[in-house]
Design an enzyme around this catalytic site. Structure first.
Site, PDB file in Angstrom:
ATOM      1  N   SER A   1       6.275 -10.694   6.447  1.00 58.06           N
ATOM      2  CA  SER A   1       4.865 -10.410   6.166  1.00 58.06           C
ATOM      3  C   SER A   1       4.163 -11.733   5.876  1.00 58.06           C
ATOM      4  O   SER A   1       4.822 -12.719   5.550  1.00 58.06           O
ATOM      5  CB  SER A   1       4.758  -9.509   4.929  1.00 58.06           C
ATOM      6  OG  SER A   1       3.410  -9.296   4.563  1.00 58.06           O
TER       7      SER A   1
ATOM      8  N   TYR B   1       7.221  -7.433  -3.814  1.00 58.66           N
ATOM      9  CA  TYR B   1       7.149  -7.352  -2.346  1.00 58.66           C
ATOM     10  C   TYR B   1       7.080  -8.757  -1.728  1.00 58.66           C
ATOM     11  O   TYR B   1       7.816  -9.077  -0.784  1.00 58.66           O
ATOM     12  CB  TYR B   1       5.921  -6.528  -1.951  1.00 58.66           C
ATOM     13  CG  TYR B   1       5.694  -6.421  -0.453  1.00 58.66           C
ATOM     14  CD1 TYR B   1       6.478  -5.579   0.332  1.00 58.66           C
ATOM     15  CD2 TYR B   1       4.693  -7.162   0.177  1.00 58.66           C
ATOM     16  CE1 TYR B   1       6.266  -5.485   1.704  1.00 58.66           C
ATOM     17  CE2 TYR B   1       4.476  -7.067   1.545  1.00 58.66           C
ATOM     18  CZ  TYR B   1       5.270  -6.230   2.305  1.00 58.66           C
ATOM     19  OH  TYR B   1       5.063  -6.130   3.668  1.00 58.66           O
TER      20      TYR B   1
HETATM   21  P1  NAP Z   1       5.424   2.457   7.119  1.00 58.64           P
HETATM   22  O1  NAP Z   1       4.387   2.994   8.060  1.00 58.64           O
HETATM   23  O2  NAP Z   1       5.395   2.881   5.686  1.00 58.64           O
HETATM   24  O3  NAP Z   1       6.874   2.738   7.738  1.00 58.64           O
HETATM   25  C1  NAP Z   1       8.011   2.282   7.055  1.00 58.64           C
HETATM   26  C2  NAP Z   1       9.250   2.709   7.802  1.00 58.64           C
HETATM   27  O4  NAP Z   1      10.410   2.248   7.097  1.00 58.64           O
HETATM   28  C3  NAP Z   1       9.402   4.217   7.922  1.00 58.64           C
HETATM   29  O5  NAP Z   1      10.038   4.534   9.124  1.00 58.64           O
HETATM   30  C4  NAP Z   1      10.315   4.548   6.744  1.00 58.64           C
HETATM   31  O6  NAP Z   1      10.948   5.801   6.951  1.00 58.64           O
HETATM   32  C5  NAP Z   1      11.274   3.351   6.831  1.00 58.64           C
HETATM   33  N1  NAP Z   1      12.029   3.088   5.604  1.00 58.64           N
HETATM   34  C6  NAP Z   1      11.559   2.904   4.350  1.00 58.64           C
HETATM   35  N2  NAP Z   1      12.574   2.701   3.501  1.00 58.64           N
HETATM   36  C7  NAP Z   1      13.719   2.745   4.230  1.00 58.64           C
HETATM   37  C8  NAP Z   1      15.096   2.629   3.924  1.00 58.64           C
HETATM   38  N3  NAP Z   1      15.521   2.421   2.670  1.00 58.64           N
HETATM   39  N4  NAP Z   1      16.006   2.736   4.930  1.00 58.64           N
HETATM   40  C9  NAP Z   1      15.594   2.952   6.207  1.00 58.64           C
HETATM   41  N5  NAP Z   1      14.305   3.082   6.556  1.00 58.64           N
HETATM   42  C10 NAP Z   1      13.381   2.985   5.574  1.00 58.64           C
HETATM   43  O7  NAP Z   1       5.392   0.870   7.084  1.00 58.64           O
HETATM   44  P2  NAP Z   1       4.823  -0.202   8.130  1.00 58.64           P
HETATM   45  O8  NAP Z   1       3.453  -0.507   7.704  1.00 58.64           O
HETATM   46  O9  NAP Z   1       5.091   0.217   9.504  1.00 58.64           O
HETATM   47  O10 NAP Z   1       5.745  -1.450   7.728  1.00 58.64           O
HETATM   48  C11 NAP Z   1       6.933  -1.741   8.461  1.00 58.64           C
HETATM   49  C12 NAP Z   1       7.405  -3.136   8.083  1.00 58.64           C
HETATM   50  O11 NAP Z   1       6.361  -4.069   8.328  1.00 58.64           O
HETATM   51  C13 NAP Z   1       7.780  -3.305   6.616  1.00 58.64           C
HETATM   52  O12 NAP Z   1       8.890  -4.168   6.505  1.00 58.64           O
HETATM   53  C14 NAP Z   1       6.561  -3.964   6.013  1.00 58.64           C
HETATM   54  O13 NAP Z   1       6.855  -4.719   4.879  1.00 58.64           O
HETATM   55  C15 NAP Z   1       6.106  -4.826   7.165  1.00 58.64           C
HETATM   56  N6  NAP Z   1       4.699  -5.194   7.122  1.00 58.64           N
HETATM   57  C16 NAP Z   1       3.722  -4.253   7.302  1.00 58.64           C
HETATM   58  C17 NAP Z   1       2.377  -4.635   7.285  1.00 58.64           C
HETATM   59  C18 NAP Z   1       1.264  -3.666   7.525  1.00 58.64           C
HETATM   60  O14 NAP Z   1       0.099  -4.082   7.430  1.00 58.64           O
HETATM   61  N7  NAP Z   1       1.506  -2.430   7.868  1.00 58.64           N
HETATM   62  C19 NAP Z   1       2.047  -5.969   7.033  1.00 58.64           C
HETATM   63  C20 NAP Z   1       3.063  -6.902   6.839  1.00 58.64           C
HETATM   64  C21 NAP Z   1       4.402  -6.501   6.888  1.00 58.64           C
HETATM   65  P3  NAP Z   1      11.662   6.642   5.757  1.00 58.64           P
HETATM   66  O15 NAP Z   1      10.718   6.594   4.592  1.00 58.64           O
HETATM   67  O16 NAP Z   1      11.893   7.997   6.333  1.00 58.64           O
HETATM   68  O17 NAP Z   1      12.952   5.936   5.479  1.00 58.64           O
END
Ligand code: NAP
Length: 259
Positions: free
Chosen positions: A143, A157
């Site tokens: 991130s 985080y």
């Molecule tokens: P999201 O929509 O909340 O999706 C998160 C995913 O991770 C879901 O599939 C969730 O499914 C899974 N997950 C959570 N805990 C888990 C665990 N312990 N084991 C296996 N799977 C798990 O999040 P996102 O926004 O797509 O973010 C995805 C990644 O991108 C993360 O690493 C986040 O830090 C990073 N990121 C996101 C953003 C953003 O703006 N969206 C920005 C920077 C970085 P379950 O809950 O069913 O396990």
């Protein structure tokens, strides 16, 4: 034009929705065989079914990346279903907010366990299969928050996301002789369910802080991951690609107001 990823075996963690689902869909659209992993089986299966109905090869597995047995089962399942592992996308992550003073040790452990230890466990579990192939790709979703920026409520985080980069750099050195590259993408604000939960006001104000005037799409991140997974990226390791519409660039609020 990149060399085809057809028939490559890909694991994407956190693939039931958001960025992970976007990565899984893009790889499948390029002919790769994708194992989608998350804890909620129903949601992960419906993401895989969506990909299959678009003509892709995809299946689901319920696993928690912070659990060592689950990550071993994940690697075994990908090997069984797809004959090995070529590409591992460590994308699963959580971002609950808690400010210092209110944040408990349990809050801290939960975020570090999933985001940082989960990355380590995923890589470790997949290593024997990657090494057996004679080459491999590991791409970590970090991130901008942590490695470059900070945001109130996200000290745990940010620490986990900066920690992932420390891991990436040493893993890249250790795995270089095995022809395995290890890189990271650093998304800015990407419109996913996880971000929508933060509310309309967060999204409105965040949009105003991004020079391109929009939040990113999951495809914006997925294409950067796809490039790092390609044969053409073979000589790139231990590196990062920021995918943020220029969000980290303004040196002050004035730089945005003067646009
Ligand atoms: P999201 O929509 O909340 O999706 C998160 C995913 O991770 C879901 O599939 C969730 O499914 C899974 N997950 C959570 N805990 C888990 C665990 N312990 N084991 C296996 N799977 C798990 O999040 P996102 O926004 O797509 O973010 C995805 C990644 O991108 C993360 O690493 C986040 O830090 C990073 N990121 C996101 C953003 C953003 O703006 N969206 C920005 C920077 C970085 P379950 O809950 O069913 O396990």
């Amino acid at each position: 034009m990149l060399t085809s990823l057809s028939e490559r075996s890909v694991i994407v963690t956190g693939a039931s929705k958001g960025i992970g689902k976007g990565i899984a869909s893009l790889f499948a659209s390029k002919g790769a065989k994708v194992l989608l992993v998350a804890r909620d089986l129903g949601q992960t299966e419906s993401a895989a079914a969506e990909i299959r109905s678009a003509g892709g090869i995809a299946s689901a597995l319920a696993a928690d990346v912070s659990n060592v047995e689950d990550t071993m089962r994940m690697a075994a399942t990908a090997t069984e279903r797809h004959g090995g592992i070529d590409i591992v996308c460590c994308n699963a992550g959580i971002f609950p907010a808690a400010r210092l003073g209110a944040m408990t040790g349990a809050d801290w452990d939960q975020v570090l366990d999933v985001n940082l230890k989960g990355t380590f466990l995923t890589v470790t579990a997949c290593l024997p299969a990657l090494k057996a192939r004679g080459k491999g790709r590991i791409i970590v979703t970090s991130s901008i928050t942590g490695p470059i920026t900070g945001y109130p409520g996200w000290s745990h985080y940010g620490a986990s996301k900066a920690g992932q980069l420390g891991f990436v750099r040493t893993a890249a050195i250790e795995l270089a002789p095995s022809n395995i590259t290890v890189n990271a993408v650093l998304p800015g604000n990407i419109l996913t369910d996880g971000i929508k939960i933060l509310g309309d006001e967060y999204i409105r104000r965040m949009t105003a802080a991004i020079p391109q005037g929009r939040l990113g799409s999951v495809e914006d991140v997925a294409y950067a991951v796809l490039f790092l997974a390609s044969d053409e990226a073979a000589f790139i390791s231990g590196q990062t690609i920021v995918v943020d519409g220029g969000q980290v660039l303004p040196e002050s609020q004035m730089a945005l107001e003067d646009l």
